[in-house]
Design a protein around this motif. Structure first.
Motif, PDB file in Angstrom:
ATOM      1  N   TYR A  30       0.724  -0.974  -0.057  1.00  0.00           N
ATOM      2  CA  TYR A  30       0.380   0.314  -0.030  1.00  0.00           C
ATOM      3  C   TYR A  30       1.136   1.202   0.339  1.00  0.00           C
ATOM      4  N   ASN A  31       0.720   2.171  -0.656  1.00  0.00           N
ATOM      5  CA  ASN A  31       0.777   3.782  -0.886  1.00  0.00           C
ATOM      6  C   ASN A  31       0.335   4.627  -0.087  1.00  0.00           C
ATOM      7  N   ASP A  90      -7.309   1.259   5.720  1.00  0.00           N
ATOM      8  CA  ASP A  90      -8.650   1.313   6.182  1.00  0.00           C
ATOM      9  C   ASP A  90      -9.578   0.584   5.634  1.00  0.00           C
ATOM     10  N   LYS A  91      -9.961   1.610   4.543  1.00  0.00           N
ATOM     11  CA  LYS A  91     -10.687   1.338   3.171  1.00  0.00           C
ATOM     12  C   LYS A  91     -10.180  -0.061   2.475  1.00  0.00           C
ATOM     13  N   MET A  92      -9.409   0.014   2.101  1.00  0.00           N
ATOM     14  CA  MET A  92      -8.512  -0.256   1.067  1.00  0.00           C
ATOM     15  C   MET A  92      -8.820  -2.003   1.700  1.00  0.00           C
ATOM     16  N   SER A 136      -4.538  -9.778  -3.932  1.00  0.00           N
ATOM     17  CA  SER A 136      -2.815  -9.113  -4.245  1.00  0.00           C
ATOM     18  C   SER A 136      -2.933  -7.650  -4.327  1.00  0.00           C
ATOM     19  N   HIS A 137      -2.273  -6.880  -3.775  1.00  0.00           N
ATOM     20  CA  HIS A 137      -2.348  -5.234  -3.687  1.00  0.00           C
ATOM     21  C   HIS A 137      -1.504  -5.463  -4.784  1.00  0.00           C
ATOM     22  N   ALA A 138      -0.307  -6.003  -3.517  1.00  0.00           N
ATOM     23  CA  ALA A 138       1.100  -6.233  -4.769  1.00  0.00           C
ATOM     24  C   ALA A 138       1.374  -6.530  -6.068  1.00  0.00           C
ATOM     25  N   LEU A 139       0.527  -7.719  -6.025  1.00  0.00           N
ATOM     26  CA  LEU A 139       0.551  -8.684  -7.473  1.00  0.00           C
ATOM     27  C   LEU A 139      -0.235  -7.939  -8.063  1.00  0.00           C
ATOM     28  N   LEU A 164       3.638   3.014  -7.002  1.00  0.00           N
ATOM     29  CA  LEU A 164       4.446   3.323  -6.100  1.00  0.00           C
ATOM     30  C   LEU A 164       4.601   5.011  -6.251  1.00  0.00           C
ATOM     31  N   ASP A 165       4.193   5.597  -6.488  1.00  0.00           N
ATOM     32  CA  ASP A 165       4.159   7.457  -6.286  1.00  0.00           C
ATOM     33  C   ASP A 165       3.757   7.976  -7.700  1.00  0.00           C
ATOM     34  N   GLU A 166       3.811   8.881  -7.856  1.00  0.00           N
ATOM     35  CA  GLU A 166       2.661  10.038  -9.180  1.00  0.00           C
ATOM     36  C   GLU A 166       3.214   9.926 -10.186  1.00  0.00           C
ATOM     37  N   ALA A 167       4.550   9.684  -9.912  1.00  0.00           N
ATOM     38  CA  ALA A 167       5.156   9.550 -11.875  1.00  0.00           C
ATOM     39  C   ALA A 167       5.155   8.248 -12.517  1.00  0.00           C
ATOM     40  N   GLU A 168       4.654   6.811 -11.979  1.00  0.00           N
ATOM     41  CA  GLU A 168       4.374   5.857 -11.885  1.00  0.00           C
ATOM     42  C   GLU A 168       3.195   5.990 -12.808  1.00  0.00           C
ATOM     43  N   CYS A 169       1.944   6.515 -11.707  1.00  0.00           N
ATOM     44  CA  CYS A 169       1.297   6.718 -12.407  1.00  0.00           C
ATOM     45  C   CYS A 169       0.254   7.581 -12.893  1.00  0.00           C
ATOM     46  N   PHE A 170       1.580   8.406 -13.433  1.00  0.00           N
ATOM     47  CA  PHE A 170       1.138   9.381 -14.779  1.00  0.00           C
ATOM     48  C   PHE A 170       1.793   8.605 -15.952  1.00  0.00           C
TER      49      PHE A 170
END
Length: 503
Positions: A6-7, A13-15, A47-50, A146-152
């Motif tokens: 989780y990032n 809690d919601k997740m 699996s959030h990570a997977l 992992l971060d904003e840049a990766e999502c972008f």
């Protein structure tokens, strides 16, 4: 203990309540058929990570334009574009059409990050003109980045796909509108019972079907939309049609025998999708979706191309249709126009622009005497409905039978009207005996133009591209030209108002 993977943008809690992180941690298969089966079965859904790893891999493999913005580009531009503004105060890009950004399981920092990413995407993709699904897609991807840049970077690769046989995200109004028409065609073919109900209760069934992407990207909870997105990344756009058809089928079954009102059916379907977890699990939704014996991908592509061609033939324009999409549902609206000569004029318009749909595609006038036109530059002048200042032009229409009550003017003023009294603009023109229709041409809109005021000319006429216009005297407002009689549009703004009690 911190939940794995989780990032900092996720409300843990919601997740945890939405998706229990209990599944496998690795994925070794590479074959498409096996990936399809695993995606449909939800192999990485627990699996959030997977899921994050799978999204990264699937999106990395999308064929893209040679120059596609990546994470390093985001790091270079985000400070310049966002500046000192906080994420929550940032405006949304124009192309998302004021779409509400779903939060899913994001915290406040995550919600602000979505807006930052959207603005940076707008900077890098000036060719995007209409993309209302993008806020939900970015919000979803941020949970698994992992971060904003990766999502972008992930969002940019989805937008920059250059595989001609692979459709991912609609980025123009023409593409969006043709997809809505295609969805309507598919409903008529594969959901006939639901289609008959929609036709029976809707004044314009296409307006209902125009919501289909919002059901998926905006209303579905994270537990469901993430499962849809899993399969979408593997199988493509056709999955979205399947799931939307399944939602409509479930809605029809749930509301069978219950009354539906034409003015609330869109809201009813949105609410059903929003609360779908109460009655339909993600597994059941996908099972229903893939049970539909849908056209082949190639047949759907041909249908979509045919609908695009039909829209082009009608002369549909992006700017004008965006105007309608932003104004529909708001009453009244304030229209402001700035010309290339720096003149400013406009109109106050009493009635929802969606009224134009009731004329069956014909250009017809609607509205009430509350409408007025004005100019602000070079000097201020206001022109209201001619009948208000000159009630001698008409007389109130008698009620039938006469003894049913006081005449409309008495209702407005509480006593028999004096000829010098100003008549109430709140009354529709049908309450008066007008000598001709030219005194009641308030507003009209179609694919080719917007018109305010009529009779002997138009107070305002703007072409379908919202680029050129003209103004002159009209009988409805008895006005002088509001600016140069033929003008070029430098900017158009529309301010909408809505009853806060209407959801």
């Amino acid at each position: 203990m911190d939940s794995p993977g989780y990032n900092c943008f996720v409300d843990r809690d919601k997740m945890d309540a939405a998706i229990q992180d209990l599944g496998p941690k690795e994925l070794s298969c590479t074959e498409l058929q096996e990936l399809k089966q695993l995606a449909r079965q939800g192999y990485w859904a627990q699996s959030h990570a997977l899921r994050g790893k799978v999204y990264q891999r699937l999106i990395r493999d999308i064929p893209c334009r040679t120059v596609t913005p990546d994470a390093s580009v985001y790091s270079d531009i985000v400070g310049k574009i966002v500046g000192k503004h906080s994420g929550s105060s940032l405006p949304l890009p124009e192309f998302v059409d004021n779409t509400q950004v779903p939060s899913y399981c994001l915290n406040a920092r995550g919600e602000g990050a979505v807006r930052k990413i959207l603005l940076c995407i707008a900077n890098q993709f000036p060719d995007i003109s209409f993309c209302p699904a993008l806020p939900a897609v970015v919000a979803l991807l941020l949970h698994y980045s992992l971060d904003e840049a990766e999502c972008f970077e992930k969002a940019c690769r989805l937008l920059a796909c250059n595989d001609p046989g692979r459709r991912l995200i609609d980025q123009s109004f023409l593409a969006f509108e043709s997809s809505c028409m295609t969805f309507g065609d598919l409903v008529n073919k594969y959901c006939q019972a639901a289609h008959r109900l929609m036709v029976a209760v809707s004044e314009d069934v296409l307006q209902v079907y125009a919501d289909w992407q919002r059901w998926l990207f905006g209303e579905l909870p994270l537990s469901h939309v993430a499962r849809v997105f899993d399969v979408f990344l593997v199988e493509g756009y056709k999955v979205l049609y399947r799931v939307a058809l399944a939602i409509l089928k479930f809605f029809h079954k749930a509301r069978a025998g219950q009354p539906l009102a034409s003015d609330s059916v869109k809201q009813d379907i949105r609410a059903f999708a929003r609360d779908i977890a109460k009655t339909v699990s993600p597994e059941r939704l996908l099972e229903k979706a893939f049970a539909i014996r849908l056209f082949s991908r190639k047949e759907i592509q041909l249908l979509q191309l045919a609908n695009e061609a039909a829209l082009k033939q009608k002369g549909i324009t992006v700017k004008q249709q965006r105007f309608y999409l932003q104004c529909d549902g708001h009453e009244p609206t304030l229209l402001l126009i700035k010309t290339t000569q720096k003149e400013v004029c406009g109109a106050y318009l009493s009635t929802d622009w969606s009224e134009r749909n009731k004329s069956g595609g014909k250009l017809c006038f609607f509205g009430t005497g509350e409408c007025f036109v004005f100019r602000l530059q070079p000097e201020v002048q206001r022109y209201e409905w001619v009948v208000i200042k000159h009630p001698e032009l008409t007389k109130p229409a008698p009620l039938t039978p006469p003894e049913a009550g006081p005449a409309p003017s008495q209702l407005a003023h509480g006593a028999p009207s004096d000829p010098a009294d100003r008549l109430s603009p709140f009354l529709a023109t049908r309450h008066f005996n007008l000598p001709s229709k030219t005194e009641s041409m308030f507003m009209a809109g179609g694919n080719d133009c917007l018109i305010v005021g009529g009779g002997g000319g138009q107070a305002l006429y703007i072409d379908g591209d919202l680029n050129r216009g003209r103004t002159g005297h009209c009988d409805t407002f008895n006005n002088q030209p509001l600016c140069s009689e033929n003008f070029l549009v430098a900017a158009v703004e529309a301010w909408g108002f809505q009853d806060p009690d209407i959801q």
